[in-house]
Design a protein around this motif. Structure first.
Motif, PDB file in Angstrom:
ATOM      1  N   TYR A 180       0.814  -1.216   0.000  1.00  0.00           N
ATOM      2  CA  TYR A 180       0.000   0.000   0.000  1.00  0.00           C
ATOM      3  C   TYR A 180       0.845   1.262   0.000  1.00  0.00           C
ATOM      4  CZ  TYR A 180       1.072  -0.850   4.926  1.00  0.00           C
ATOM      5  OH  TYR A 180       1.730  -1.131   6.102  1.00  0.00           O
ATOM      6  N   SER A 181       2.127   1.136   0.374  1.00  0.00           N
ATOM      7  CA  SER A 181       3.012   2.304   0.402  1.00  0.00           C
ATOM      8  C   SER A 181       3.825   2.439  -0.881  1.00  0.00           C
ATOM      9  CB  SER A 181       3.969   2.216   1.604  1.00  0.00           C
ATOM     10  OG  SER A 181       4.820   1.090   1.472  1.00  0.00           O
ATOM     11  N   ASN A 182       3.599   1.546  -1.837  1.00  0.00           N
ATOM     12  CA  ASN A 182       4.363   1.542  -3.073  1.00  0.00           C
ATOM     13  C   ASN A 182       3.406   1.673  -4.259  1.00  0.00           C
ATOM     14  OD1 ASN A 182       5.504  -0.101  -5.514  1.00  0.00           O
ATOM     15  ND2 ASN A 182       7.302   0.442  -4.306  1.00  0.00           N
ATOM     16  N   HIS A 183       3.593   2.717  -5.063  1.00  0.00           N
ATOM     17  CA  HIS A 183       2.667   2.991  -6.161  1.00  0.00           C
ATOM     18  C   HIS A 183       2.613   1.846  -7.160  1.00  0.00           C
ATOM     19  CE1 HIS A 183       0.340   5.185  -9.088  1.00  0.00           C
ATOM     20  NE2 HIS A 183       1.302   5.063  -9.995  1.00  0.00           N
ATOM     21  N   SER A 184       3.761   1.247  -7.467  1.00  0.00           N
ATOM     22  CA  SER A 184       3.791   0.138  -8.429  1.00  0.00           C
ATOM     23  C   SER A 184       3.017  -1.063  -7.915  1.00  0.00           C
ATOM     24  CB  SER A 184       5.239  -0.257  -8.734  1.00  0.00           C
ATOM     25  OG  SER A 184       5.908   0.775  -9.419  1.00  0.00           O
ATOM     26  N   SER A 185       3.102  -1.320  -6.603  1.00  0.00           N
ATOM     27  CA  SER A 185       2.383  -2.456  -6.026  1.00  0.00           C
ATOM     28  C   SER A 185       0.878  -2.223  -6.060  1.00  0.00           C
ATOM     29  CB  SER A 185       2.846  -2.700  -4.585  1.00  0.00           C
ATOM     30  OG  SER A 185       4.197  -3.114  -4.556  1.00  0.00           O
ATOM     31  N   VAL A 186       0.475  -0.999  -5.801  1.00  0.00           N
ATOM     32  CA  VAL A 186      -0.948  -0.658  -5.880  1.00  0.00           C
ATOM     33  C   VAL A 186      -1.444  -0.849  -7.318  1.00  0.00           C
ATOM     34  CG1 VAL A 186      -2.640   1.201  -5.648  1.00  0.00           C
ATOM     35  CG2 VAL A 186      -0.845   0.935  -3.926  1.00  0.00           C
ATOM     36  N   ALA A 187      -0.629  -0.374  -8.284  1.00  0.00           N
ATOM     37  CA  ALA A 187      -1.005  -0.518  -9.693  1.00  0.00           C
ATOM     38  C   ALA A 187      -1.073  -1.989 -10.088  1.00  0.00           C
ATOM     39  CB  ALA A 187       0.005   0.222 -10.572  1.00  0.00           C
ATOM     40  N   GLU A 188      -0.190  -2.807  -9.524  1.00  0.00           N
ATOM     41  CA  GLU A 188      -0.207  -4.231  -9.842  1.00  0.00           C
ATOM     42  C   GLU A 188      -1.477  -4.894  -9.319  1.00  0.00           C
ATOM     43  OE1 GLU A 188       3.014  -7.761  -9.594  1.00  0.00           O
ATOM     44  OE2 GLU A 188       2.251  -7.109  -7.639  1.00  0.00           O
ATOM     45  N   GLN A 189      -1.909  -4.537  -8.130  1.00  0.00           N
ATOM     46  CA  GLN A 189      -3.144  -5.118  -7.598  1.00  0.00           C
ATOM     47  C   GLN A 189      -4.336  -4.773  -8.484  1.00  0.00           C
ATOM     48  OE1 GLN A 189      -1.656  -7.463  -5.534  1.00  0.00           O
ATOM     49  NE2 GLN A 189      -3.655  -7.272  -4.594  1.00  0.00           N
ATOM     50  N   TYR A 190      -4.361  -3.540  -8.979  1.00  0.00           N
ATOM     51  CA  TYR A 190      -5.434  -3.162  -9.900  1.00  0.00           C
ATOM     52  C   TYR A 190      -5.330  -3.959 -11.193  1.00  0.00           C
ATOM     53  CZ  TYR A 190      -8.608  -0.375 -12.725  1.00  0.00           C
ATOM     54  OH  TYR A 190      -9.636   0.012 -13.536  1.00  0.00           O
ATOM     55  N   ALA A 191      -4.094  -4.175 -11.670  1.00  0.00           N
ATOM     56  CA  ALA A 191      -3.891  -4.949 -12.894  1.00  0.00           C
ATOM     57  C   ALA A 191      -4.402  -6.376 -12.728  1.00  0.00           C
ATOM     58  CB  ALA A 191      -2.406  -4.951 -13.264  1.00  0.00           C
ATOM     59  N   ILE A 192      -4.095  -6.991 -11.588  1.00  0.00           N
ATOM     60  CA  ILE A 192      -4.552  -8.357 -11.330  1.00  0.00           C
ATOM     61  C   ILE A 192      -6.076  -8.408 -11.320  1.00  0.00           C
ATOM     62  CG2 ILE A 192      -4.641 -10.185  -9.580  1.00  0.00           C
ATOM     63  CD1 ILE A 192      -1.754  -9.395  -8.848  1.00  0.00           C
ATOM     64  N   HIS A 193      -6.692  -7.426 -10.664  1.00  0.00           N
ATOM     65  CA  HIS A 193      -8.158  -7.350 -10.639  1.00  0.00           C
ATOM     66  C   HIS A 193      -8.716  -7.254 -12.061  1.00  0.00           C
ATOM     67  CE1 HIS A 193     -12.215  -6.052  -9.529  1.00  0.00           C
ATOM     68  NE2 HIS A 193     -12.055  -5.049 -10.370  1.00  0.00           N
ATOM     69  N   THR A 194      -8.090  -6.437 -12.903  1.00  0.00           N
ATOM     70  CA  THR A 194      -8.558  -6.259 -14.274  1.00  0.00           C
ATOM     71  C   THR A 194      -8.383  -7.539 -15.082  1.00  0.00           C
ATOM     72  OG1 THR A 194      -7.971  -3.909 -14.184  1.00  0.00           O
ATOM     73  CG2 THR A 194      -8.295  -4.874 -16.372  1.00  0.00           C
ATOM     74  N   PHE A 195      -7.263  -8.209 -14.916  1.00  0.00           N
ATOM     75  CA  PHE A 195      -7.046  -9.483 -15.622  1.00  0.00           C
ATOM     76  C   PHE A 195      -8.155 -10.480 -15.302  1.00  0.00           C
ATOM     77  CE2 PHE A 195      -2.237  -8.558 -15.655  1.00  0.00           C
ATOM     78  CZ  PHE A 195      -2.266  -8.124 -16.978  1.00  0.00           C
ATOM     79  N   PHE A 196      -8.541 -10.546 -14.036  1.00  0.00           N
ATOM     80  CA  PHE A 196      -9.590 -11.498 -13.662  1.00  0.00           C
ATOM     81  C   PHE A 196     -10.969 -11.030 -14.129  1.00  0.00           C
ATOM     82  CE2 PHE A 196      -6.778 -12.952  -9.930  1.00  0.00           C
ATOM     83  CZ  PHE A 196      -6.224 -13.962 -10.707  1.00  0.00           C
ATOM     84  N   LYS A 197     -11.220  -9.744 -14.044  1.00  0.00           N
ATOM     85  CA  LYS A 197     -12.522  -9.207 -14.430  1.00  0.00           C
ATOM     86  C   LYS A 197     -12.811  -9.477 -15.902  1.00  0.00           C
ATOM     87  CE  LYS A 197     -15.254  -4.934 -14.461  1.00  0.00           C
ATOM     88  NZ  LYS A 197     -15.260  -3.477 -14.113  1.00  0.00           N
ATOM     89  N   TYR A 198     -11.773  -9.355 -16.744  1.00  0.00           N
ATOM     90  CA  TYR A 198     -11.965  -9.511 -18.188  1.00  0.00           C
ATOM     91  C   TYR A 198     -11.194 -10.725 -18.726  1.00  0.00           C
ATOM     92  CZ  TYR A 198     -13.702  -4.709 -17.900  1.00  0.00           C
ATOM     93  OH  TYR A 198     -14.405  -3.573 -17.578  1.00  0.00           O
ATOM     94  N   PHE A 199     -11.065 -11.746 -17.902  1.00  0.00           N
ATOM     95  CA  PHE A 199     -10.216 -12.891 -18.230  1.00  0.00           C
ATOM     96  C   PHE A 199     -10.550 -13.487 -19.604  1.00  0.00           C
ATOM     97  CE2 PHE A 199      -8.824 -17.329 -17.960  1.00  0.00           C
ATOM     98  CZ  PHE A 199      -7.548 -17.189 -17.445  1.00  0.00           C
ATOM     99  N   ASP A 200     -11.809 -13.784 -19.844  1.00  0.00           N
ATOM    100  CA  ASP A 200     -12.196 -14.389 -21.116  1.00  0.00           C
ATOM    101  C   ASP A 200     -12.114 -13.393 -22.266  1.00  0.00           C
ATOM    102  OD1 ASP A 200     -12.677 -16.888 -20.000  1.00  0.00           O
ATOM    103  OD2 ASP A 200     -14.769 -16.407 -19.531  1.00  0.00           O
ATOM    104  N   GLU A 201     -12.582 -12.170 -22.035  1.00  0.00           N
ATOM    105  CA  GLU A 201     -12.563 -11.171 -23.103  1.00  0.00           C
ATOM    106  C   GLU A 201     -11.132 -10.853 -23.553  1.00  0.00           C
ATOM    107  OE1 GLU A 201     -16.115  -9.869 -20.479  1.00  0.00           O
ATOM    108  OE2 GLU A 201     -14.237 -10.997 -20.278  1.00  0.00           O
ATOM    109  N   LEU A 202     -10.169 -10.913 -22.614  1.00  0.00           N
ATOM    110  CA  LEU A 202      -8.781 -10.626 -22.943  1.00  0.00           C
ATOM    111  C   LEU A 202      -8.051 -11.833 -23.520  1.00  0.00           C
ATOM    112  CD1 LEU A 202      -7.802  -8.449 -19.833  1.00  0.00           C
ATOM    113  CD2 LEU A 202      -8.271  -7.659 -22.167  1.00  0.00           C
TER     114      LEU A 202
END
Length: 295
Positions: A180-202
């Motif tokens: 939570y104190s590292n911007h890249s780590s926060v961005a990675e968590q969002y990326a993982i969420h997006t990968f799962f949200k659109y797993f089939d579409e991607l």
């Protein structure tokens, strides 16, 4: 006139068509990555004729990807420079692969500087090497696998039923590193969420490892170009000996058996990550350059 906008899943068709025209091997030329990593620098996308461009402004510089697609490169790069001028900022283009630097020398001689960043080079492996782990150089990797295979383990392709457990594992890793104190780590968590949200579409492929029914590792990736599979995310519980070697090898056998190369992306200058990636003996590093115009 260039018009930039936020990326969304409805852009997939036209973006992938233009990416296919260039067939670039760099991990930046992935629609899934472009969708997922928007929290890192808040990039926007643009279609100019038959070119696809990603860009953002930061610290007085407009940073653009080298245009993917086909057409008049002099025209599109001039458009990027004019866009920057209107904003009153400098123009950078990145990544520019080595074979494209000469294009700038021909079109814009003495108008730019070139900077190479080792931290951003993609690690490209022969798929057969990561699948077979043959020879003396992979002796240690085979030992790591042997340690993991002592467990009661199972590898399977990722399905929606695995997502919650994968998120739990990624959150544990995130919290253990004070993410939570590292911007890249926060961005990675969002990326993982997006990968799962659109797993089939991607059109992603994923794999999970379980020991005694408990999920201990997951990974996912996609076809990047005509001959390369790209691994986007890999997470594992290191309490289990050899777990990273196992998820790497099992996923390569499952997802990349029909490809010549595997792109495992860059090391970001992180020493531990660099050591781990080099321990698998890449076929080559895909070097990237930054072009900055002097105006």
């Amino acid at each position: 006139m260039l018009e930039f906008k936020e990326i969304n899943i409805e852009d997939k068709k036209w973006i992938k068509e233009l990416l296919a025209k260039s067939d670039f091997m760099a991990c930046e030329y992935s629609f899934a990555n472009n969708m997922a990593w928007v929290r890192l620098n808040d990039p926007k996308i643009c279609r100019y004729k038959d070119f696809y461009i990603v860009g953002y402004v930061k610290d007085g510089i407009a940073r653009f990807s080298f245009p993917a697609g086909e057409g008049d490169y002099y025209d599109v790069i001039c458009q990027l420079r004019e866009y920057s001028r209107k904003l009153g900022v400098a123009t950078e283009i990145n990544p520019v692969l080595n074979d494209k630097v000469q294009l700038f020398n021909e079109l814009f001689p003495n108008e730019f500087t070139v900077c190479k960043s080792e931290d951003s080079s993609d690690y490209i492996y022969n798929a057969s090497d990561l699948i077979e782990l043959k020879g003396k150089k992979y002796h240690n990797k085979r030992n790591h696998l042997a340690k993991f295979y002592r467990y009661s383990w199972e590898f399977s392709s990722m399905t929606v039923r695995d997502f919650d457990e994968c998120i739990e594992l990624s959150v544990l890793s995130y919290n253990s590193k004070n993410g939570y104190s590292n911007h890249s780590s926060v961005a990675e968590q969002y990326a993982i969420h997006t990968f799962f949200k659109y797993f089939d579409e991607l059109e992603l492929k994923g794999g999970v490892l379980r020991v005694d029914g408990r999920l201990v590792a997951f990974t996912l990736g996609e076809q990047l170009n005509s001959n390369t599979f790209c691994v986007h995310i890999e997470k594992a519980n290191t309490e289990y000996l050899g777990v990273y070697a196992a998820i790497n090898n099992e996923f390569a056998k499952y997802a990349a058996k029909d490809f010549k190369y595997i792109n495992r992306e860059e090391d970001l200058g992180i020493e531990g990550l660099r050591k781990a990636k080099r321990s698998y003996y890449p076929a080559f590093l895909l070097e990237k350059n930054t072009i900055r115009f002097k105006d």
